[in-house]
Scaffold this motif. Structure first.
Motif, PDB file in Angstrom:
ATOM      1  N   ILE A   1       4.587  25.280  53.016  1.00  0.00           N
ATOM      2  CA  ILE A   1       4.917  26.694  53.121  1.00  0.00           C
ATOM      3  C   ILE A   1       3.935  27.386  54.064  1.00  0.00           C
ATOM      4  CG2 ILE A   1       5.060  28.863  51.861  1.00  0.00           C
ATOM      5  CD1 ILE A   1       6.114  27.292  49.493  1.00  0.00           C
ATOM      6  N   ARG A   2       2.672  27.008  54.007  1.00  0.00           N
ATOM      7  CA  ARG A   2       1.681  27.608  54.894  1.00  0.00           C
ATOM      8  C   ARG A   2       1.997  27.288  56.356  1.00  0.00           C
ATOM      9  NH1 ARG A   2      -2.874  30.263  55.470  1.00  0.00           N
ATOM     10  NH2 ARG A   2      -4.554  29.479  56.755  1.00  0.00           N
ATOM     11  N   CYS A   3       2.444  26.098  56.626  1.00  0.00           N
ATOM     12  CA  CYS A   3       2.795  25.707  57.997  1.00  0.00           C
ATOM     13  C   CYS A   3       3.919  26.590  58.530  1.00  0.00           C
ATOM     14  CB  CYS A   3       3.194  24.237  58.021  1.00  0.00           C
ATOM     15  SG  CYS A   3       3.569  23.630  59.667  1.00  0.00           S
ATOM     16  N   PHE A   4       4.901  26.880  57.697  1.00  0.00           N
ATOM     17  CA  PHE A   4       6.018  27.729  58.106  1.00  0.00           C
ATOM     18  C   PHE A   4       5.531  29.130  58.462  1.00  0.00           C
ATOM     19  CE2 PHE A   4       9.394  30.778  57.174  1.00  0.00           C
ATOM     20  CZ  PHE A   4      10.348  30.348  58.072  1.00  0.00           C
ATOM     21  N   SER A   5       4.616  29.679  57.675  1.00  0.00           N
ATOM     22  CA  SER A   5       4.125  31.032  57.952  1.00  0.00           C
ATOM     23  C   SER A   5       3.315  31.054  59.250  1.00  0.00           C
ATOM     24  CB  SER A   5       3.303  31.571  56.785  1.00  0.00           C
ATOM     25  OG  SER A   5       2.135  30.818  56.618  1.00  0.00           O
ATOM     26  N   GLN A   6       2.578  29.976  59.518  1.00  0.00           N
ATOM     27  CA  GLN A   6       1.823  29.909  60.768  1.00  0.00           C
ATOM     28  C   GLN A   6       2.777  29.810  61.966  1.00  0.00           C
ATOM     29  OE1 GLN A   6      -0.708  26.562  60.003  1.00  0.00           O
ATOM     30  NE2 GLN A   6      -2.366  27.834  59.192  1.00  0.00           N
ATOM     31  N   LEU A   7       3.816  28.995  61.827  1.00  0.00           N
ATOM     32  CA  LEU A   7       4.800  28.883  62.900  1.00  0.00           C
ATOM     33  C   LEU A   7       5.521  30.203  63.122  1.00  0.00           C
ATOM     34  CD1 LEU A   7       6.374  25.371  62.275  1.00  0.00           C
ATOM     35  CD2 LEU A   7       4.901  26.062  64.163  1.00  0.00           C
ATOM     36  N   SER A   8       5.824  30.890  62.057  1.00  0.00           N
ATOM     37  CA  SER A   8       6.484  32.183  62.160  1.00  0.00           C
ATOM     38  C   SER A   8       5.585  33.183  62.896  1.00  0.00           C
ATOM     39  CB  SER A   8       6.831  32.694  60.773  1.00  0.00           C
ATOM     40  OG  SER A   8       7.425  33.953  60.856  1.00  0.00           O
ATOM     41  N   PHE A   9       4.309  33.175  62.559  1.00  0.00           N
ATOM     42  CA  PHE A   9       3.345  34.048  63.216  1.00  0.00           C
ATOM     43  C   PHE A   9       3.269  33.733  64.716  1.00  0.00           C
ATOM     44  CE2 PHE A   9      -0.996  34.642  64.801  1.00  0.00           C
ATOM     45  CZ  PHE A   9      -1.107  36.014  64.677  1.00  0.00           C
ATOM     46  N   LEU A  10       3.156  32.454  65.060  1.00  0.00           N
ATOM     47  CA  LEU A  10       3.065  32.049  66.464  1.00  0.00           C
ATOM     48  C   LEU A  10       4.330  32.413  67.237  1.00  0.00           C
ATOM     49  CD1 LEU A  10       1.313  28.574  66.233  1.00  0.00           C
ATOM     50  CD2 LEU A  10       0.385  30.700  67.157  1.00  0.00           C
ATOM     51  N   THR A  11       5.462  32.231  66.619  1.00  0.00           N
ATOM     52  CA  THR A  11       6.726  32.578  67.263  1.00  0.00           C
ATOM     53  C   THR A  11       6.767  34.063  67.589  1.00  0.00           C
ATOM     54  OG1 THR A  11       7.869  30.799  66.094  1.00  0.00           O
ATOM     55  CG2 THR A  11       9.230  32.558  67.015  1.00  0.00           C
ATOM     56  N   GLY A  12       6.317  34.876  66.671  1.00  0.00           N
ATOM     57  CA  GLY A  12       6.271  36.318  66.906  1.00  0.00           C
ATOM     58  C   GLY A  12       5.330  36.686  68.034  1.00  0.00           C
ATOM     59  N   GLN A  13       4.167  36.057  68.061  1.00  0.00           N
ATOM     60  CA  GLN A  13       3.179  36.337  69.107  1.00  0.00           C
ATOM     61  C   GLN A  13       3.682  35.886  70.479  1.00  0.00           C
ATOM     62  OE1 GLN A  13       0.207  38.060  68.690  1.00  0.00           O
ATOM     63  NE2 GLN A  13       1.115  38.451  66.697  1.00  0.00           N
ATOM     64  N   LEU A  14       4.244  34.693  70.530  1.00  0.00           N
ATOM     65  CA  LEU A  14       4.745  34.170  71.798  1.00  0.00           C
ATOM     66  C   LEU A  14       5.940  34.981  72.288  1.00  0.00           C
ATOM     67  CD1 LEU A  14       4.437  30.325  71.220  1.00  0.00           C
ATOM     68  CD2 LEU A  14       3.017  31.772  72.673  1.00  0.00           C
ATOM     69  N   GLY A  15       6.761  35.427  71.363  1.00  0.00           N
ATOM     70  CA  GLY A  15       7.907  36.252  71.731  1.00  0.00           C
ATOM     71  C   GLY A  15       7.483  37.517  72.458  1.00  0.00           C
ATOM     72  N   GLN A  16       6.368  38.112  72.037  1.00  0.00           N
ATOM     73  CA  GLN A  16       5.859  39.313  72.689  1.00  0.00           C
ATOM     74  C   GLN A  16       5.360  38.988  74.089  1.00  0.00           C
ATOM     75  OE1 GLN A  16       2.888  40.915  70.097  1.00  0.00           O
ATOM     76  NE2 GLN A  16       4.364  41.533  68.539  1.00  0.00           N
ATOM     77  N   LEU A  17       4.721  37.835  74.258  1.00  0.00           N
ATOM     78  CA  LEU A  17       4.212  37.449  75.573  1.00  0.00           C
ATOM     79  C   LEU A  17       5.339  37.157  76.548  1.00  0.00           C
ATOM     80  CD1 LEU A  17       1.233  35.131  74.570  1.00  0.00           C
ATOM     81  CD2 LEU A  17       1.128  37.451  75.475  1.00  0.00           C
ATOM     82  N   ILE A  18       6.396  36.555  76.071  1.00  0.00           N
ATOM     83  CA  ILE A  18       7.513  36.203  76.926  1.00  0.00           C
ATOM     84  C   ILE A  18       8.210  37.455  77.449  1.00  0.00           C
ATOM     85  CG2 ILE A  18       9.786  35.093  76.937  1.00  0.00           C
ATOM     86  CD1 ILE A  18       8.606  32.998  75.029  1.00  0.00           C
ATOM     87  N   CYS A  19       8.153  38.530  76.710  1.00  0.00           N
ATOM     88  CA  CYS A  19       8.828  39.771  77.101  1.00  0.00           C
ATOM     89  C   CYS A  19       8.062  40.572  78.151  1.00  0.00           C
ATOM     90  CB  CYS A  19       9.064  40.649  75.870  1.00  0.00           C
ATOM     91  SG  CYS A  19      10.262  39.938  74.737  1.00  0.00           S
ATOM     92  N   ILE A  20       6.900  40.125  78.541  1.00  0.00           N
ATOM     93  CA  ILE A  20       6.105  40.848  79.526  1.00  0.00           C
ATOM     94  C   ILE A  20       6.736  40.669  80.909  1.00  0.00           C
ATOM     95  CG2 ILE A  20       3.870  40.937  80.710  1.00  0.00           C
ATOM     96  CD1 ILE A  20       2.584  40.127  78.058  1.00  0.00           C
ATOM     97  N   ASP A  21       6.946  41.769  81.612  1.00  0.00           N
ATOM     98  CA  ASP A  21       7.484  41.743  82.969  1.00  0.00           C
ATOM     99  C   ASP A  21       6.363  41.317  83.918  1.00  0.00           C
ATOM    100  OD1 ASP A  21       8.600  42.196  85.448  1.00  0.00           O
ATOM    101  OD2 ASP A  21       8.790  44.354  85.188  1.00  0.00           O
ATOM    102  N   PRO A  22       6.474  40.144  84.548  1.00  0.00           N
ATOM    103  CA  PRO A  22       5.380  39.680  85.412  1.00  0.00           C
ATOM    104  C   PRO A  22       5.134  40.613  86.591  1.00  0.00           C
ATOM    105  CG  PRO A  22       7.317  38.290  85.678  1.00  0.00           C
ATOM    106  CD  PRO A  22       7.589  39.216  84.528  1.00  0.00           C
TER     107      PRO A  22
END
Length: 85
Positions: A1-22
């Motif tokens: 369960i802890r692994c899932f929460s860490q993956l969820s956190f990383l997905t959220g963080q990476l999603g924000q980075l991907i949305c940055i207009d270069p």
């Protein structure tokens, strides 16, 4: 369960980075250097993304000079012999 929460956190963080207009982050010169590597079709598609991207794609002769040189000979005539100005 802890692994899932860490993956969820990383997905959220990476999603924000991907949305940055270069091109919103980079200054004009580095952006133009990136765009200088595109072909005519890709550069036209860049111009359709938004106002900032269109302004960059339409900026100056430098971007289009390389494309013109690819398709038009140095003497101003195309491979088929049609003159361009």
């Amino acid at each position: 369960i802890r692994c899932f929460s860490q993956l969820s956190f990383l997905t959220g963080q990476l999603g924000q980075l991907i949305c940055i207009d270069p091109f919103g982050v980079l200054r004009c010169e580095p952006s133009l250097k990136v765009l200088a590597h595109l072909d005519a079709t890709s550069l036209c598609r860049v111009a359709q993304v938004g106002k900032r991207w269109k302004a960059l794609a339409d900026d100056g002769d430098d971007l289009w000079r390389g494309i013109r040189e690819q398709y038009i000979g140095q003497n101003g005539s195309s491979v088929a012999g049609t003159a361009y100005s």
